[in-house]
Design an enzyme around this catalytic site. Sequence first.
Site, mmCIF file in Angstrom:
data_model
loop_
_atom_site.group_PDB
_atom_site.id
_atom_site.type_symbol
_atom_site.label_atom_id
_atom_site.label_comp_id
_atom_site.label_asym_id
_atom_site.label_seq_id
_atom_site.Cartn_x
_atom_site.Cartn_y
_atom_site.Cartn_z
ATOM 1 N N HIS A 199 42.344 78.700 4.102
ATOM 2 C CA HIS A 199 42.194 79.474 5.321
ATOM 3 C C HIS A 199 42.455 80.958 5.144
ATOM 4 C CE1 HIS A 199 43.070 81.232 9.160
ATOM 5 N NE2 HIS A 199 41.937 80.638 9.441
ATOM 6 N N GLU A 443 31.001 66.833 9.021
ATOM 7 C CA GLU A 443 31.816 67.306 7.900
ATOM 8 C C GLU A 443 32.523 66.169 7.180
ATOM 9 O OE1 GLU A 443 34.720 70.151 9.316
ATOM 10 O OE2 GLU A 443 35.108 69.037 11.147
ATOM 11 N N ASP A 467 34.560 71.277 4.644
ATOM 12 C CA ASP A 467 35.132 69.936 4.565
ATOM 13 C C ASP A 467 34.169 68.941 3.949
ATOM 14 O OD1 ASP A 467 37.829 69.949 5.468
ATOM 15 O OD2 ASP A 467 37.090 70.513 7.436
ATOM 16 N N CYS A 514 28.098 75.962 9.676
ATOM 17 C CA CYS A 514 29.141 76.940 10.018
ATOM 18 C C CYS A 514 30.228 77.026 8.963
ATOM 19 C CB CYS A 514 29.738 76.645 11.392
ATOM 20 S SG CYS A 514 30.605 75.075 11.465
HETATM 21 C C1 PEP Z 1 34.129 73.441 7.754
HETATM 22 O O1 PEP Z 1 34.817 72.467 7.457
HETATM 23 O O2 PEP Z 1 33.138 73.808 7.082
HETATM 24 C C2 PEP Z 1 34.454 74.269 8.926
HETATM 25 C C3 PEP Z 1 33.633 75.210 9.346
HETATM 26 O O3 PEP Z 1 35.624 74.048 9.550
HETATM 27 P P1 PEP Z 1 37.075 74.504 9.018
HETATM 28 O O4 PEP Z 1 36.875 75.452 7.861
HETATM 29 O O5 PEP Z 1 37.736 75.145 10.180
HETATM 30 O O6 PEP Z 1 37.668 73.199 8.604
HETATM 31 MG MG MG Z 2 36.194 71.641 8.856
#
Ligand code: PEP
Ligand code: MG
Length: 588
Positions: A199, A443, A467, A514
């Site tokens: 993150h 995901e 994910d 995304c």
């Molecule tokens: C993902 O898993 O690609 C996603 C966009 O969600 P996060 O990164 O918040 O898990």
């Molecule tokens: Mg995710």
Amino acid sequence: MEDVHEKTEVTVQGIAASQGIAYGQIFVYVQNDVEVPSYQVETAKRIDEVARFDRALVVTRQQISKIKNEVEKNIGAEEAAIFDAHLMVLEDEALIGETIREFESTGRNIETCFHKVSSRYVQAFSEIDDEYLRERAGDLRDVAQRVLQNLLGQAENALNRLADQRIIVASDITPSDSATLDRTAALALVMDTGSRTSHAVIVARSMKVPAVVGVRNLTQRVKNGDWAIVDGYDGVVILNPSESTLFRYGTIQEKKKSFESRLLEVNRQPAVTLDGVAVSLLANIEKGDEVTKAKAYFAEGIGLYRTEFLFLSSARMPSEHEQFITYKGVVEAMAPQPVIIRTLDLGGDKPMMWKEDLFPKENNPFMGFRAIRFCLEHQDIFKEQLRAILRASAYGKVKLMYPMISGTEELLRANAVLDECRVELKARGVAFDEKLEVGAMIEIPSAAVTADLLAKECAFFSIGTNDLIQYLLAIDRVNDRIAHLYEPTHPAIIRTLKQIVDEAHRQNVPVGVCGEMAGDPVFAPLLLGLGMDSLSMSPAWLPAVKFLIRSMTIADAKALAAEALTLRSPKEIYARCDEFYRARVRMD
Ligand code: PEP
Ligand code: MG
């Protein structure tokens, strides 16, 4: 091991995580949530233990007073006043007295006793139905961390109040810490651990802050004030760079800068390919105020609003009303463009650490009590959020999506809760968009495999590649030891993406991406060639992706995807994508 304090140049190889180059002084960041050791104190040493506690309180008071004076001088008296509340915590008879009593009765070390008592208070304050007192929970938690750090002899955590611009070097940065990262003072981010989708890296990329991760024990080899270059293109950190290295990097930086200004020239232009196909480019945001950035880069909407950060940056659960106000602000700012609000994705690498009752420690958090699983179990929290989102939908174009959907049953259960919320709001006479579109994040491999079934229940799909890659390849997305195996171009990923798009399109369900792949200009053509309808990314990456889209044809992207589907290795597929990109985008 080289001694980096000798002023010789040392190059440390890591993983390139966020592009860019920075030169400056290092700030070594010690993590916020301190590990509290627990042990029995011998009877003879108990007096010393209490004295140690007193000393830590005095030092903490001095530190806070110093910060308060600095803030007063540099920002203003009003802002400095919040530190009075922090100083008051240190004089709280109940907190201090109870800690001493706990120590006298158990004989455990003072850190353990203080941690136990202060956590109890934080918890109690955060549950009180009074705005002012609930805010005190945050003050208390902050001060308690500081006291613990002083007791344990650790440097204070100043990630959110760096005095000057610095290269932040940390062992790891948790999502809740990165939520407080001082966005103006971070020159670059370097982490011992982590990968491209941890993150803190997503935050760094969103700020266009260069980042290098997986540098193993760098935190132990450098000290505050050391000079370094961070090269987020090649994933290297150069400590004590020589004059010639500085010159070389200066020249590269100049070229990159002029390229960046070329990118900005397309900012206002539409994202249309050379063969006339319009691509929908959306923005990912974590906080309401990032809408400004999304608009500055002409995003056509918000493709992913990670609402959990509203919860992570607060010392308590935000109420339905507070959530409504925040979501409404985003929705109104973007209207008439759409805002896809994702319901809570807490847990995994994003637990609310101070809420241990809700998020007990897990051996395998990414496969654990996360996202929709948490929400379906804590329907009171889930419903507050759903009602807040529904209410915000009356003020613009809202779409809602659930994270971590594993199959139709989970989706239908979530939708049933959503229906209950609709009924409750109707009974309250509150307006909302009756036609609110509901989608699912794809995901988890089981969702990808059952995309045909899910498509029947969804208005849209949004693929979370961060994910999806970790689960399909069984590669923990934040583990630096295996980060080299986290390959977005693995044939299994490409085939799965293709399968999801085909199944969804068969039922006229639009599909976006995304995850971080969408904001990487090297991967964007492949995704579009596979048939994705939209790409959602950190706002700062919109110009780079748009620039590429305006330099390519969809026909070529389709050919690239078709060829990628026949190739055997991730490296080959990556090389083809890279070639495609370089043939169209020249830096000089
Ligand atoms: C993902 O898993 O690609 C996603 C966009 O969600 P996060 O990164 O918040 O898990
Ligand atoms: Mg995710």
